[in-house]
Design a protein around this motif. Structure first.
Motif: not given
Ligand SMILES: C[S@@+](CC[C@H](N)C(=O)[O-])C[C@H]1O[C@@H](n2cnc3c(N)ncnc32)[C@H](O)[C@@H]1O
Length: 608
Positions: A470-478, A574-583, A594-596, A604-608
């Motif tokens: 779900s972090w990855a989904t959010t990161a992709r969307e943003h 912290r996560r944003l910084a990590m994602c940026r570094w990875l990008q 590549s998740l990001w 397709a599913s997110t935990p519910s």
């Protein structure tokens, strides 16, 4: 070629009673765009007039003559498809290459209804060679949607990034559908078309070697265009020309047997250009149609269709398994929903699939109904039923929460990430849903994750992975677009802020947590993580014997650690910084880089 040239030659649009070698000799050189040949295999088959048991040398000599004939009449950019049995596949392939053909594909045609053998494995395949004259110039309609098949991304993962045109079929091995009853899909590597059995409506009824129209359809569509000229030197029941006519191609074929020619001509006369091909385009999803009785009642029709479905399905799995048919079948959706209702205890589908105890209960409930449907297939169907709203429609409530403390998630998510990253490398097409629906993949995931977090239980590790998704989904969307201003990033994203230390238990900076890198001996970055507490993380991450061995192996020796402290940064920063570094540093580490971006399927599913 000037069409007038053809006027003095054997006419197109017909099946000619002729030896094909003589017939082709009458055709001008280079006039054919596609030749499909299904010659006698020299196996002693009983034809009307042809003797199918020549001495081997004689058969090969004869084959050379007719293949030379095909080569001569074929246009320089033409294609030649050869269907042949095991006995002479190797010889004829070499022969065709000596004559001047280049082999583009060696397709295995898998079929059922092979002749049952007592003291050897029943033959269930033939070889289809796709030859061209010129390796660089040939027709191949790779974009024709009717040649393509749905991709796994479309069928299984429901991935919106899937190419809507599907993908080209492959040409690989599958064993038998009875070994893999629910896994044999249209996009697998072997083309699966049932042989045209006696009961099928498609069966013309006069020739034992009738090929399925759908198989010819794929070849003709891929290697010719409407209006092109198609040749079949061995017409038999006239399948090639029948399909060519339906698909709006010019056609010509030869056949020694007068009777076959006359019956084949009758078959041709009943066909109009544009008629649909007979037989299921996707034989695994639909049983072939058979003739019903006139005036049958609705109930009779239903009973007949059910009987046909069962007979067809039984034939797919082999007569020796007939008695097992009842338990071979998949559970109906209703039965699956009821099994879920019985065991879920208010929990969500994700929780049931990820929780070993609930999963076991589901398995037992399902096995009482269907022994043979693999668990992976049932679990996948359950996700689909959830996504379609069928569970809610059946009054199933799944609001009971699954709570895993944030601290636990933070402690173990790197282990889940590493395990997921390793599985993505092994099975790039698989999303997290695929991993979680297939018990074997799930076991692999647990094994890899527990190397790094031996004291975590499987449910926690699996749940961590859904959190990552779900972090990855959010990161992709943003993700910022190229022309959008850069989002404010924490200052520490630049590499100059990293501090290299020598040991796994070191920490640096005044902050307790931040980003860290695990480095190989050559300085390359193996992993980037974020934590609120370096000391705790390094204790977990690198201290256990199995984790230390893993990293030593990856690093080519003792790994080094670099840290970048983040003062007062919260988890998301912290996560944003990590994602940026990875990008900025793609492919540099074992992270799910590549998740990001957009490379790997998330599921397709997110935990519910
Ligand atoms: C394997 S069958 C073809 C079946 C065909 N693909 C179909 O779908 O019905 C081979 C056919 O080639 C015919 N045949 C054998 N030798 C031939 C030759 N020299 N010239 C033309 N036809 C020949 C046989 O009579 C037989 O009908």
């Amino acid at each position: 070629m000037d069409p007038n040239v053809l006027k003095t030659h054997p006419a197109f649009g017909q099946i000619h009673v002729s030896d094909c070698i003589d017939g082709m000799a009458e055709l001008p050189a280079g006039c054919i765009d596609l030749a499909f040949a299904d010659p006698p295999f020299n196996i002693g088959y009983t034809y009307d007039v042809y003797d199918d048991s020549l001495e081997s040398d004689e058969y090969i000599q004869w084959s050379e003559s007719w293949i030379r004939g095909v080569h001569r009449v074929l246009a320089d950019d033409g294609a030649f498809w050869l269907a042949i049995g095991d006995e002479y596949a190797a010889e004829l392939k070499v022969l065709a290459q000596q004559i001047g053909f280049q082999c583009r594909s060696w397709v295995i045609w898998y079929y059922t209804f092979g002749v049952h053998c007592k003291y050897k494995f029943t033959r269930s395949h033939a070889h289809l060679f796709h030859f061209v004259k010129d390796e660089k110039h040939f027709k191949f309609n790779a974009d024709d949607p009717s040649v393509r098949v749905p991709s796994a991304r479309q069928l299984v993962y429901n991935d919106r990034r899937a190419n809507s045109k599907g993908r080209m079929p492959d040409d690989t091995w599958i064993l038998r559908p009875q070994d893999l009853p629910y896994g044999f899909t249209a996009d697998e590597d072997i083309w699966y078309f049932p042989r045209v059995a006696g009961t099928f409506k498609e069966r013309a009824g006069f020739h034992g070697c009738q090929m399925p129209e759908q198989l010819l359809g794929r070849i003709i569509r891929a290697c010719s265009d409407p209006g092109d000229k198609v040749l079949d030197p061995f017409s038999g029941s006239a399948t090639t020309v029948a399909v060519a006519k339906k698909l709006g191609r010019e056609f010509i074929s030869f056949e020694m047997s007068e009777e076959y020619v006359s019956l084949g001509t009758e078959r041709l006369e009943q066909i109009r250009v544009g008629d649909p091909l007979t037989g299921a385009a996707d034989p695994l999803r639909s049983a072939p149609a058979t003739n019903g009785k006139k005036n049958e009642s609705k109930a009779e029709k239903l009973a007949r269709e059910e009987e046909e479905r069962q007979r067809w399905a039984t034939q797919q799995v082999g007569p020796q398994l007939e008695f097992q048919f009842e338990t071979m079948r998949a559970m109906t959706d209703g039965e699956l929903i009821n099994a879920f209702r019985e065991i879920h205890d208010g929990h969500s589908v994700d929780r049931v699939l990820l929780d070993p105890v609930l999963s076991d209960r589901l398995e037992s409930a399902c096995r009482r109904i269907s022994e043979r449907e693999p668990a992976a297939s049932r679990r996948q169907r359950l996700i689909e039923l959830r996504a379609s709203g069928a569970l809610t429609a059946e009054g199933i409530h799944t609001e009971r929460p699954t709570t895993i403390p944030t601290t636990t998630l933070e402690r173990f998510s790197y282990a889940a990430e590493l395990a997921w990253a390793i599985l993505v490398q092994r099975y790039p097409e698989h999303s997290l849903d695929d991993i979680f629906t297939d018990p074997k993949l799930l076991e692999e995931f647990d094994r890899e994750a527990m190397l790094h977090a031996a004291d975590a239980d499987p449910l926690t590790l699996r749940w961590c992975a859904t959190q990552l998704r779900s972090w990855a989904t959010t990161a992709r969307e943003h993700q910022p677009g190229a022309d959008e201003p850069e989002q404010s990033a924490p200052k520490f994203s630049a590499a100059k802020n990293w501090t290299t230390t020598s040991g796994p238990t070191s920490k640096s900076g005044s902050a307790k947590g931040g980003l860290y890198q695990v480095l190989a001996q050559d300085g390359s970055v193996l992993f980037v993580g974020e934590t609120s507490d370096f000391t705790v993380r390094f204790g977990d991450h690198l201290a256990s014997e199995s984790a230390a061995r893993f990293w030593r192996n990856e690093a080519g020796g003792q790994p080094k650690i670099r840290t970048a402290s983040i003062q007062d940064a919260t988890g998301p920063e912290r996560r944003l910084a990590m994602c940026r570094w990875l990008q900025e540093n793609p492919a540099a580490s074992r992270n799910l880089v590549s998740l990001w971006s957009t490379d790997i399927p998330l599921g397709a599913s997110t935990p519910s």
